[in-house]
Scaffold this motif. Structure first.
Motif, PDB file in Angstrom:
ATOM      1  N   PRO B 153      36.973  53.244  34.309  1.00 30.89           N
ATOM      2  CA  PRO B 153      36.187  52.009  34.466  1.00 30.89           C
ATOM      3  C   PRO B 153      37.065  50.821  34.841  1.00 30.89           C
ATOM      4  CG  PRO B 153      35.566  53.169  32.468  1.00 30.89           C
ATOM      5  CD  PRO B 153      36.784  53.843  32.978  1.00 30.89           C
ATOM      6  N   LEU B 154      38.271  50.798  34.300  1.00 34.95           N
ATOM      7  CA  LEU B 154      39.181  49.694  34.630  1.00 34.95           C
ATOM      8  C   LEU B 154      39.599  49.772  36.094  1.00 34.95           C
ATOM      9  CD1 LEU B 154      40.791  47.280  33.630  1.00 34.95           C
ATOM     10  CD2 LEU B 154      42.657  48.862  33.089  1.00 34.95           C
ATOM     11  N   ILE B 155      39.914  51.001  36.514  1.00 36.74           N
ATOM     12  CA  ILE B 155      40.309  51.182  37.918  1.00 36.74           C
ATOM     13  C   ILE B 155      39.178  50.718  38.837  1.00 36.74           C
ATOM     14  CG2 ILE B 155      40.825  52.935  39.669  1.00 36.74           C
ATOM     15  CD1 ILE B 155      42.196  54.523  37.382  1.00 36.74           C
ATOM     16  N   THR B 156      37.960  51.112  38.456  1.00 42.62           N
ATOM     17  CA  THR B 156      36.812  50.710  39.269  1.00 42.62           C
ATOM     18  C   THR B 156      36.704  49.186  39.305  1.00 42.62           C
ATOM     19  OG1 THR B 156      35.709  52.722  38.539  1.00 42.62           O
ATOM     20  CG2 THR B 156      34.324  51.040  39.561  1.00 42.62           C
ATOM     21  N   ALA B 157      36.894  48.596  38.156  1.00 43.24           N
ATOM     22  CA  ALA B 157      36.724  47.146  38.071  1.00 43.24           C
ATOM     23  C   ALA B 157      37.789  46.422  38.887  1.00 43.24           C
ATOM     24  CB  ALA B 157      36.784  46.708  36.608  1.00 43.24           C
ATOM     25  N   VAL B 158      39.066  46.804  38.722  1.00 46.97           N
ATOM     26  CA  VAL B 158      40.124  46.079  39.438  1.00 46.97           C
ATOM     27  C   VAL B 158      40.038  46.359  40.932  1.00 46.97           C
ATOM     28  CG1 VAL B 158      41.701  45.956  37.496  1.00 46.97           C
ATOM     29  CG2 VAL B 158      41.852  47.888  39.032  1.00 46.97           C
ATOM     30  N   THR B 159      39.640  47.577  41.280  1.00 50.26           N
ATOM     31  CA  THR B 159      39.508  47.895  42.703  1.00 50.26           C
ATOM     32  C   THR B 159      38.414  47.040  43.318  1.00 50.26           C
ATOM     33  OG1 THR B 159      40.216  50.153  42.270  1.00 50.26           O
ATOM     34  CG2 THR B 159      39.097  49.754  44.344  1.00 50.26           C
ATOM     35  N   ALA B 160      37.301  46.956  42.582  1.00 52.19           N
ATOM     36  CA  ALA B 160      36.183  46.165  43.094  1.00 52.19           C
ATOM     37  C   ALA B 160      36.585  44.705  43.224  1.00 52.19           C
ATOM     38  CB  ALA B 160      34.992  46.311  42.160  1.00 52.19           C
ATOM     39  N   ALA B 791      51.219  46.242  47.028  1.00 51.68           N
ATOM     40  CA  ALA B 791      49.896  46.748  46.669  1.00 51.68           C
ATOM     41  C   ALA B 791      49.681  46.673  45.166  1.00 51.68           C
ATOM     42  CB  ALA B 791      49.744  48.196  47.153  1.00 51.68           C
ATOM     43  N   GLN B 792      50.759  47.019  44.458  1.00 54.89           N
ATOM     44  CA  GLN B 792      50.659  47.005  42.996  1.00 54.89           C
ATOM     45  C   GLN B 792      50.349  45.589  42.511  1.00 54.89           C
ATOM     46  OE1 GLN B 792      50.716  49.330  40.785  1.00 54.89           O
ATOM     47  NE2 GLN B 792      50.662  47.951  39.030  1.00 54.89           N
ATOM     48  N   THR B 793      51.049  44.628  43.106  1.00 55.19           N
ATOM     49  CA  THR B 793      50.841  43.239  42.709  1.00 55.19           C
ATOM     50  C   THR B 793      49.389  42.837  42.950  1.00 55.19           C
ATOM     51  OG1 THR B 793      53.110  42.770  43.313  1.00 55.19           O
ATOM     52  CG2 THR B 793      51.627  40.884  43.110  1.00 55.19           C
ATOM     53  N   LYS B 794      48.883  43.216  44.097  1.00 56.74           N
ATOM     54  CA  LYS B 794      47.517  42.841  44.448  1.00 56.74           C
ATOM     55  C   LYS B 794      46.520  43.572  43.553  1.00 56.74           C
ATOM     56  CE  LYS B 794      44.701  42.201  48.545  1.00 56.74           C
ATOM     57  NZ  LYS B 794      44.447  42.689  49.890  1.00 56.74           N
ATOM     58  N   TYR B 795      46.805  44.831  43.302  1.00 57.86           N
ATOM     59  CA  TYR B 795      45.909  45.683  42.530  1.00 57.86           C
ATOM     60  C   TYR B 795      45.779  45.198  41.090  1.00 57.86           C
ATOM     61  CZ  TYR B 795      44.320  49.980  40.245  1.00 57.86           C
ATOM     62  OH  TYR B 795      43.660  50.882  39.499  1.00 57.86           O
ATOM     63  N   SER B 796      46.907  44.801  40.538  1.00 54.16           N
ATOM     64  CA  SER B 796      46.893  44.429  39.122  1.00 54.16           C
ATOM     65  C   SER B 796      46.441  42.988  38.913  1.00 54.16           C
ATOM     66  CB  SER B 796      48.282  44.637  38.526  1.00 54.16           C
ATOM     67  OG  SER B 796      49.204  43.819  39.197  1.00 54.16           O
ATOM     68  N   GLU B 797      46.211  42.283  39.979  1.00 52.54           N
ATOM     69  CA  GLU B 797      45.929  40.866  39.865  1.00 52.54           C
ATOM     70  C   GLU B 797      44.712  40.531  38.990  1.00 52.54           C
ATOM     71  OE1 GLU B 797      46.161  39.128  43.673  1.00 52.54           O
ATOM     72  OE2 GLU B 797      45.992  37.084  42.921  1.00 52.54           O
ATOM     73  N   PRO B 798      43.577  41.247  39.139  1.00 56.10           N
ATOM     74  CA  PRO B 798      42.411  40.896  38.306  1.00 56.10           C
ATOM     75  C   PRO B 798      42.721  40.968  36.810  1.00 56.10           C
ATOM     76  CG  PRO B 798      41.748  42.351  40.090  1.00 56.10           C
ATOM     77  CD  PRO B 798      43.255  42.315  40.106  1.00 56.10           C
ATOM     78  N   LEU B 799      43.383  42.061  36.400  1.00 52.77           N
ATOM     79  CA  LEU B 799      43.692  42.177  34.969  1.00 52.77           C
ATOM     80  C   LEU B 799      44.707  41.118  34.562  1.00 52.77           C
ATOM     81  CD1 LEU B 799      43.411  43.625  32.309  1.00 52.77           C
ATOM     82  CD2 LEU B 799      45.160  45.261  33.032  1.00 52.77           C
ATOM     83  N   GLN B 800      45.697  40.907  35.419  1.00 52.77           N
ATOM     84  CA  GLN B 800      46.709  39.896  35.109  1.00 52.77           C
ATOM     85  C   GLN B 800      46.045  38.520  34.948  1.00 52.77           C
ATOM     86  OE1 GLN B 800      49.575  39.546  38.221  1.00 52.77           O
ATOM     87  NE2 GLN B 800      50.857  38.106  37.105  1.00 52.77           N
ATOM     88  N   THR B 801      45.117  38.215  35.833  1.00 52.98           N
ATOM     89  CA  THR B 801      44.434  36.921  35.766  1.00 52.98           C
ATOM     90  C   THR B 801      43.660  36.784  34.458  1.00 52.98           C
ATOM     91  OG1 THR B 801      44.201  37.029  38.150  1.00 52.98           O
ATOM     92  CG2 THR B 801      42.834  35.418  37.009  1.00 52.98           C
ATOM     93  N   ARG B 802      42.963  37.876  34.060  1.00 49.25           N
ATOM     94  CA  ARG B 802      42.206  37.829  32.798  1.00 49.25           C
ATOM     95  C   ARG B 802      43.137  37.585  31.609  1.00 49.25           C
ATOM     96  NH1 ARG B 802      38.734  38.786  36.000  1.00 49.25           N
ATOM     97  NH2 ARG B 802      36.611  39.557  35.674  1.00 49.25           N
ATOM     98  N   ILE B 803      44.236  38.345  31.597  1.00 50.00           N
ATOM     99  CA  ILE B 803      45.151  38.223  30.451  1.00 50.00           C
ATOM    100  C   ILE B 803      45.700  36.794  30.386  1.00 50.00           C
ATOM    101  CG2 ILE B 803      47.347  38.998  29.491  1.00 50.00           C
ATOM    102  CD1 ILE B 803      46.774  41.757  30.768  1.00 50.00           C
TER     103      ILE B 803
END
Lengths: 376, 922
Positions: B153-160, B791-803
């Motif tokens: 679910p997390l992968i889906t969320a960050v990908t979206a 890519a990793q930086t971009k991919y992890s951005e949503p979670l990083q922003t939330r944290i």
């Protein structure tokens, strides 16, 4: 022709020569082939009834060859059953420390072998005078053949006189020689006025007829792809006012230069056919030049094919100076790999770098293509 | 998934408990230890994992100890939009029941294994196990930072949200690229493996080839050298041959001229001999002339010096006599001076003794005064020592007297006063106790009349007549006792002051003041008398100097020590003066020492001055005499020295004359004076003759060039020798060089060089191939790595922003985090300071772990597969300030989903806004 005399003319054996493109194994076999060719000269002498053999310079590659080379040369000379006259050339000049005066040579040279150490005429067989112009230094100051005949009077009646000399002819060197050349006109004059009946020359590796009585025998075994008629020994028959020169092939190796245009699968198949048609592959060196551009799969195919031929032939060398085959990846290549994300982006970056002229990106791209294909 | 209620029966320590949970918001389940908070979480896991017939140890463990009952769990939850009621009972009366209410209102039920399978299927379909494990924090796990990369679910969320799909498909390629890279390079980017080995092999082959090339270069140089040497040798040999021919010609020419030269040499020898002889004769003549002149000159000198010597000796003798007279005069003056010095000494001693005597008299007077003062001090001390009264005692006595008067007045007022008067003759006897008749004593038998205060009992007895008893009553005894006490106190004070009464004490106090004043005065006087030290010490010194003894002193000291009660005339310093002292002039008694007359000391001082003047006159005379004597001595010494020198010079002249005469005699013995000139002339003639002959021979030699021929031959021979030497050197050099070349031929140096170059070319080619491959591998590795990082930086951005968003509400705006490939927090920055999470404090790590989970929950909350966040006991490491901020955060997290906190420390969560608190009673 009862008064005729037949002898063999050879030169540029250059025993001890090495060729880096052959690799250690090829080098060893090629070195032996050069000795085998000498031994085959003995066979030709027997077959043609030659009274003697003259070798016009560069018998050895240089004066500091290893002992094994000298001893093996002596053994090969023993296979020639008639007298052999050897002329020091630029490679094995009669200079201080020359192998001709060394104990290694004098202690092992067969008795029927004569080394020309001065310009005195030598009656090698009755009725035949041999005069030579041995090289006393690697840097002669004047026409290296002249000392051999300059002070000679015309040959006595009934005597056939043969001049042995080594060096480039002024007419053939194209002015590129950095040492004094042989004056062809003077030689021809000496022939015409009866001082000389045959001039045997060495230094040029391809068999070359200069005039009817002036010849380069060429090397007994090929040494470079550029040579046009290597691997011969000349059977010279001198009669009263006549001469007959017949080349006999004694070499066994081939050195080939090939240039290929590679742009598609068909051109690669053509190259494969070229390799397939070459005879005696184990005794053949191919220097391969190529240009063009190939899609990545074909480039991998080309690499594999050339590597495989390298195992079959004595040696297949990519001629670095003239090897300009470039990878030409297209979108279809990359799509076929089904890469996505960073991998696709990385490959695309390399492709664009290559397109922009970054040569090193080509190798990287080819590697990445192979790894992706294998990983997939 | 939402959890609505959980019912536990016979589950570990829980008999029967249902916990209702709000579907959204933050719920804090509070309960003491062992009430079953953790059992709620455990029950939820077991109901989905274990069928009712399970014999797993985990199932057996949940049965209450010692009770043969069936553990049972009922869970109500929403899963994938369906509402489930799921009950399971294990071990006894095993049963499983599942009822599902579909969103469209349909209801379905299952029992037994089917119910279990359906529940399990639904759970697996809608709950991502990684996400579930990530967001359910068991007891003691609150510090562990989540690594949620595989949570679907997390992968889906960050990908979206990021638009960047996870690139899992490329991993085999990534690994292959890394593997290829590591074939050639270390992780640090240094060559390794075959690539590194080939680089070293190239270096080694280059070295070998260079050495072989150098050896061949030396061979070539030797060949050139040998060629040059051979040419030089030929040329030199030719020159030598030509030169030897010249030598031979010169040698023949020289033989022809040798005879003339021999003759010339003979004449030259004779000429040398004749010349030597002539020189000898000339020397003889010159020497003879010199000897004759010398003898004459020395004879004259000798006579002159003998005359001078005689004169000098006469002068010296006169000077010696003058010295003798001067020394006699000097002796007389010395005697006079010594006499005057004796007179002065006598006068000085007399003045000194008279001065001492005057000082002694003064000191004796001072000492007598001191004795008197000290006696007064001692007497006053004795008086003061005997008195015991002071002002305090007198004051105390006055108080005591007042109390007695007061007590007595009180007694008189409080007891009967009986007046008894005898009127008859009969004896009246009085007796009793506590009677007080004032100052009078109560008589045993009354004579007249008496008033008696009765504080006890009074018996008036007239024998045979009457006996009257008067008995005091009331406070009589107390008053009596007070009076007695006051009297006793007064008596004690009088006894202490050794006085009779208060008046005596006052009188005595006045006396003490007087004596004290006298004592002060006496002490001042004593200090002034001893200001310059005790006079007795100076007296002792003067006595010793004057020859007077003070032997009575020790005796007087002893007496004064034993008589402290009567300190009268016995005073230290009082002495008996003995009158004997010795002097050069004789002995006399102190008693006989005449008293000083006025002017006696003055007369003595005048005598002293006279004596000094006379001594000064004598010393001046002496100085003059000494100067005169010294002058005479110096003159005599000079004259004597002059005489000695004259004598020496004269003797030397005599010796030199004798030697000259001797030499002249010896020369004459060899050759008489008259023959000297003749011999010289003869030798001169001989020399001239020989020189003439030599000139003739030399002319002959010059004519044939004899001298040049020899020189030319010698030069030619020298040149020949040099040329031969040079030829030998060249020949040796050539042989040496040829020897070296032959050796190099034997060694096959050319072949070696070619082999080395062949080897080098092969190794280089191999290395070039490896390098191309290595460079390609590095290029691919770097390029791919860079793209992956981006890519990793971009991919992890949503979670990083939330944290970061959640974290800034706790830590402020400087809070930042960096995530690794697993989407786990790797580093945290606060106030510009960036640290690895391992380096953070325990509290910070726990807070970061909670924030990360809430961020994940937030990110997945909009999807169908969200799960509750469950913290079983957390925030145990945070201080109060952070608890407030973290509480606020947990409260807000409830806005997006279900947050369940289990704790036994509800105070940690008192700052959670809008939280539902559920208390579990034990």
């Amino acid at each position: 022709m009862e008064d005729s005399i037949t002898f063999l003319h050879s030169s540029d054996w250059q025993l001890g020569m090495m060729r880096r493109f052959l690799g250690p194994d090829g080098q060893a076999r090629w070195a032996q082939a050069r000795l085998d060719a000498v031994m085959r000269i003995g066979d030709v002498a027997k077959a043609t009834g030659a009274a003697f053999v003259v070798v016009t310079g560069d018998v050895f590659e240089h004066n500091q060859v290893e002992r094994q080379t000298i001893l093996r040369a002596c053994e090969a000379l023993k296979r020639i059953e008639v007298p052999v006259v050897l002329l020091p050339g630029n490679h094995d000049a009669l200079e201080p420390g020359s192998l001709w005066t060394s104990a290694q040579w004098t202690g092992h040279a067969p008795s029927h072998v004569v080394v020309v150490t001065d310009t005195k005429p030598l009656e090698i067989v009755p009725g035949v005078e041999v005069v030579g112009a041995p090289w006393r230094s690697r840097r002669p100051l004047s026409d290296p053949a002249a000392p051999g005949y300059a002070e000679l009077a015309p040959a006595p009646p009934g005597v056939k006189r043969i001049l042995l000399a080594h060096g480039q002819l002024t007419s053939l060197s194209g002015g590129m020689s950095d040492v004094p050349t042989i004056d062809q006109a003077a030689l021809e004059a000496a022939v015409n006025d009866g001082r000389l009946h045959y001039v045997g020359l060495g230094d040029r590796h391809s068999t070359t007829e200069v005039t009817e009585r002036i010849w380069f025998s060429g090397t007994q075994e090929v040494t470079a792809p550029e040579e046009t008629h290597p691997g011969n020994v000349l059977a010279v028959t001198l009669g009263e006012g006549t001469i007959e020169v017949e080349p006999h092939h004694v070499g066994a190796w081939h050195m080939v230069e090939h240039h290929a245009e590679l742009d598609d699968e068909e051109s690669i198949r053509a190259l494969e056919d070229f390799f397939a048609e070459l005879p005696e592959k184990e005794r053949t060196y191919v220097r391969l030049a190529a240009d063009g551009s190939l899609p990545l799969p074909l480039l991998s195919q080309l690499d594999a094919m050339v590597d495989a031929q390298g195992e079959v032939f004595a040696s297949v060398e990519r001629w670095a100076k003239f090897w300009t085959v470039r990878p030409a990846p297209d979108a279809a290549d990359l799509d076929a790999l089904q890469l996505s994300g960073p991998a696709r982006a990385a490959m695309e970056e390399l492709r664009q770098a290559l397109a922009g002229g970054d040569e090193t990106a080509g190798a990287a791209l080819t590697l990445m293509h192979r790894l992706a294909r294998d990983a997939g | 998934m939402r959890l609505h209620s959980l019912t536990l029966r016979n589950f570990r320590g829980v008999k029967d408990r249902t916990v209702e949970l709000p579907a959204i918001g933050t719920t804090v389940v509070v309960g003491d230890n062992e009430v079953g908070k953790s059992s709620l979480v455990e029950a939820f896991a077991l109901i989905f994992d274990y069928p009712d017939d399970s014999k797993s140890k985990r199932i057996i463990d949940i049965q209450p100890v010692g009770q043969d009952v069936a553990p049972e769990v009922t869970a109500q939850l929403t899963l994938g939009g369906r509402e489930l009621t799921y009950t399971k009972r294990w071990l006894k009366n095993k049963a499983t029941e599942l009822t599902i209410l579909e969103p469209d209102g349909r209801r379905q039920s299952w029992t037994g294994r089917e119910a279990h399978n359906e529940a399990e299927r639904l759970f697996n379909e809608h709950v991502d196990p990684v996400l579930w494990q990530t967001l359910m924090v068991s007891q003691g796990q609150s510090l562990v930072l989540p690594t949620p990369a595989d949570a679907e679910p997390l992968i889906t969320a960050v990908t979206a949200e990021s638009g960047t799909p996870v690139d899992g498909a490329s991993m085999p390629l990534v690994l292959a690229v890394e593997h290829e890279y590591l074939r050639y390079w270390t992780k640090g980017g240094r060559p390794t493996g075959d690539f590194a080995k080939s680089a070293k092999a190239v270096e080694a082959a280059e070295l070998t080839a260079a050495q072989a090339l150098k050896a061949m270069d030396e061979v070539v140089a030797d060949i050139r050298r040998a060629e040059r040497l051979a040419l030089d040798l030929d040329e030199l040999s030719s020159r030598l041959t030509d030169h030897l021919k010249t030598v031979e010609e010169l040698r023949e020419r020289k033989q022809a001229t040798d005879e003339i030269l021999l003759r010339r040499d003979s004449v030259r020898a004779r000429a040398e001999t004749a010349r030597a002889r002539l020189e000898n004769h000339t020397r003889t003549r010159v020497e003879r002339e010199r000897l004759l002149a010398e003898v004459e000159k020395l004879t004259q000198t000798d006579a002159e010096l003998a005359e001078r010597r005689k004169d000098a000796e006469t002068v010296a003798k006169k000077a010696a006599e003058t010295v003798h007279a001067a020394e006699a005069a000097l002796a007389e003056v010395i005697e006079l001076r010594d006499e005057r010095r004796g007179d002065l000494h006598v006068a000085e001693r007399l003045v000194a003794r008279l001065t001492d005597r005057a000082e002694l008299d003064r000191l004796l007077v001072q000492q007598t005064e001191l004795v008197d003062v000290r006696a007064r001090i001692a007497s006053a001390g004795l008086v003061l020592d005997g008195v015991k009264v002071d002002e305090a005692l007198v004051a105390a006595l006055e108080d005591a007297r007042a109390r007695v008067v007061e007590a007595r007045a009180a007694l008189a007022a409080g007891v009967p006063e009986v007046s008894v008067r005898r009127v008859g003759a009969e004896a009246v006897r009085l007796s009793g106790t506590g009677l007080d008749a004032g100052s009078a004593k109560v008589p045993d038998e009354l004579e007249g009349e008496i008033q008696v205060l009765v504080s006890g009992e009074l018996v008036i007895d007239v024998p045979g007549q009457i006996e009257v008893k008067v008995q005091a009553g009331g406070e009589a005894a107390t008053l009596r006792s007070r009076l007695d006490e006051a009297v006793r106190l007064e008596q004690d004070l009088l006894k202490r002051g050794r006085v009779k009464d208060l008046a005596a004490a006052r009188e005595l106090l006045r006396k003490v003041d007087t004596v004290s004043a006298e004592l002060q005065e006496a002490r001042r006087t004593e200090r002034s008398l001893t200001a310059n030290g005790d006079p007795s010490e100076r007296i002792t010194l003067l006595c010793a100097r004057l020859g007077v003894s003070s032997t009575g002193e020790e005796e007087e000291e002893t007496k004064s020590a034993g008589k402290r009660q009567a300190p009268v005339e016995d005073v230290p310093g009082q002495m008996s003066l003995f009158s004997q002292f010795e002097e050069e002039e004789g002995t006399f008694d102190f008693e006989d020492l005449p008293a000083l007359e006025g002017g006696e000391l003055g007369a003595a001082e005048r005598s002293l001055e006279n004596a000094r003047a006379e001594l000064a006159v004598a010393e001046r005379l002496l100085s003059d005499a000494e100067f005169a004597a010294a002058q005479a001595r110096k003159a005599a010494e000079e004259d004597r020295s002059e005489a000695q020198q004259a004598r020496a010079r004269s003797e030397l002249a005599e010796e030199r004359l004798a030697a000259a005469v001797e030499a002249l005699d010896a020369a004459r013995a060899v050759l008489a004076d008259e023959n000297v000139d003749a011999e010289e002339e003869k030798a001169t003639a001989e020399v001239e003759a020989v020189l003439e002959e030599l000139t003739a021979v030399q002319a002959q030699a010059d004519e044939v060039g004899a001298d040049e021929a020899a020189g030319l031959l010698a030069d030619a021979l020298a040149v020949a020798t040099r040329l031969q030497g040079e030829r030998d050197v060249l020949r040796d050099s050539l042989r040496t060089t040829e020897g070296r070349l032959e050796q190099s031929g034997r060694d096959g140096l050319g072949t070696r060089r070619e082999l080395a170059e062949l080897e080098l070319a092969a190794i280089r080619a191999e290395h070039e191939g490896l390098k191309r491959r290595a460079d390609a591998a590095r290029r691919v590795f770097d390029t791919l790595g860079r793209h992956r990082a981006e890519a990793q930086t971009k991919y992890s951005e949503p979670l990083q922003t939330r944290i970061e968003s959640l974290g800034r509400s706790v830590y402020g705006p400087s809070f930042k985090v960096w995530l690794d490939d697993d989407l786990a927090v790797a580093e945290r920055e606060l106030d510009g300071k960036r640290l690895r999470v391992e380096a953070l404090s325990t509290g910070a790590q726990e807070q970061l772990a909670i924030i990360t989970r809430l961020a994940i929950s937030h990110l997945v909350s909009t999807g169908d597969n969200s799960v509750p966040v469950i913290f079983d006991d957390a925030l145990g490491w945070s201080d109060k300030g952070r608890l407030r901020d973290m509480g606020a955060l947990l409260g807000r997290a409830g806005d997006h989903g279900q947050v369940i906190i289990l704790t036994c420390m509800p105070e940690r969560y008192e700052y959670v806004p809008r939280a539902t608190f559920i208390k579990l009673e034990s």
